[in-house]
Scaffold this active site. Sequence first.
Site, short mmCIF file in Angstrom:
data_model
loop_
_atom_site.label_atom_id
_atom_site.label_comp_id
_atom_site.label_asym_id
_atom_site.label_seq_id
_atom_site.Cartn_x
_atom_site.Cartn_y
_atom_site.Cartn_z
N LYS A 94 0.84 -1.20 0.00
CA LYS A 94 0.00 0.00 0.00
C LYS A 94 0.88 1.25 0.00
CE LYS A 94 -3.90 2.07 2.53
NZ LYS A 94 -4.78 1.91 3.70
N SER A 116 -9.40 1.89 2.81
CA SER A 116 -8.55 2.64 1.90
C SER A 116 -7.53 1.77 1.18
CB SER A 116 -7.80 3.71 2.70
OG SER A 116 -7.03 3.14 3.74
N SER A 147 -10.02 -0.63 6.93
CA SER A 147 -9.45 -0.42 5.60
C SER A 147 -8.68 -1.59 5.01
CB SER A 147 -8.55 0.82 5.60
OG SER A 147 -9.33 1.99 5.69
#
Length: 475
Positions: free
Chosen positions: A80, A155, A179
């Site tokens: 990420k 996210s 997330s």
Amino acid sequence: MNEFLFKDIHRLAKQVKKGEISPVQIVKSALERIKKIDSKLNTFITINGKQAIADAKEMEKDIKKGNYKGPLHGIPLGIKDNIFTKNIKTTMGSEIYRDFTPAKNAFVIDRLIHAGAIIIGKNNTHQFAYGPTGDRSHVGPVHNPFNTMKMSGGSSGGSAAAVSAYLCYGSLGTDTGGSVRVPASFCGVVGMKPTFGSISNRGVYPLSWSLDHVGPLTRSITDNALLLNAMVAFDREDPKSIQRKKEDFTRLLGINVRGKKIGIPATYYSEAIDEEIQLAVTKAITIFEKLGAEVKRINLSISEKSLEAQSIILKTEAYAVHENNLKGYPDLWDVEVKERLLTGVLAKGFEFAQALRQRENAKQEFNEALSDCDILLTPTMSILPPEIGSRDTTSSNGDKSHIRSTITRLTSPTNLTGLPSLSIPCGFSKDGLPIGVQLIGKELDEATLYQFGYALEQELDHEINKKRNAVMLSL
């Protein structure tokens, strides 16, 4: 698509160790697939192609010399884009950092590299990880691989979608209100939020110091446990890092769940759930009963005070993190993210103090619920993946709410308590959208969550993989 791109890490690793498949082959094939289809999904912000191939060549040399490091050796992973990677651009999904290249790795990245993993690229993220929809990044939204008009969730949407679409074998995400688990559910993969402090946050751009968790996303339970094995370690430079006994998180896989107790919360987690999700979760419960687990309804009082506490802690700490950038770069923000951050100014000191107190109450509520159960079982999400850009949802009684609160309603409580939570695929809607079930465990008891997850996975594996393979081959 090369056949080995379908394989899970634990199966592929055996062939890598024997020299039957080269890490160079694996990395080049993954890069080719990214080049071919990621324009449809937008799961990567930065591709680490040349370096990944160079790393794969070194890994191959090590294996030939007999220096095999374990099941992650030579395996390409996504990361990420809010987790720092030395000499690889890390943007946080923001214009402010679009050209930022860290001088050091995050602690957890060094752990993965030590285990032999190869970083193939940086996955797209909702700007500064502040949004569960996954559609507010400076490079555009992540698209759900099962339906590119739908949200990936956020996210960590880029991480989940990339893993689901066979662009990498696993990825790291971060989870502050769900997330990791939200996009895991929306994209049909496995996502773990471990016990708070188990994985160091040093070198991870913060959103909320006391709610942030790093967690792995994979296509199988075994792979997830293997990644967690490499990631969990005490970091004396991270004040939130906890010391825990070293363990193998795969140690309970395959051990039956007969006689184990599953708690099903009678309220809150069963309220306003999409009918198709409820059917899939009920099927999962029935499977566990068939496997000999004892399923019992329990009282778990998730109060509005707990939800408000999580919200107050999040927005207060998020504003504190971003105050300087809000002032220094007022125009380089997604409007929605900026507006949300500015609400942190409105929180009062006594409200933050009350929120911290309520956190302790919430921990006690969950611990009491788990005192006579091995795990709790709930839906991961109350809704199916919405259209990209959607912002309002309407409940069964006609009440409207912002989609953020709907998406994180079932995941955020365990960010507040810090308890481990695992989302695993349990079926599909009639339109072919993935559905996840959430398992919640006792502190430091991720191995038991994997035990239950593995048992369910074995029953549903053919159905899940058949559907995923058909969809991903059509991309």
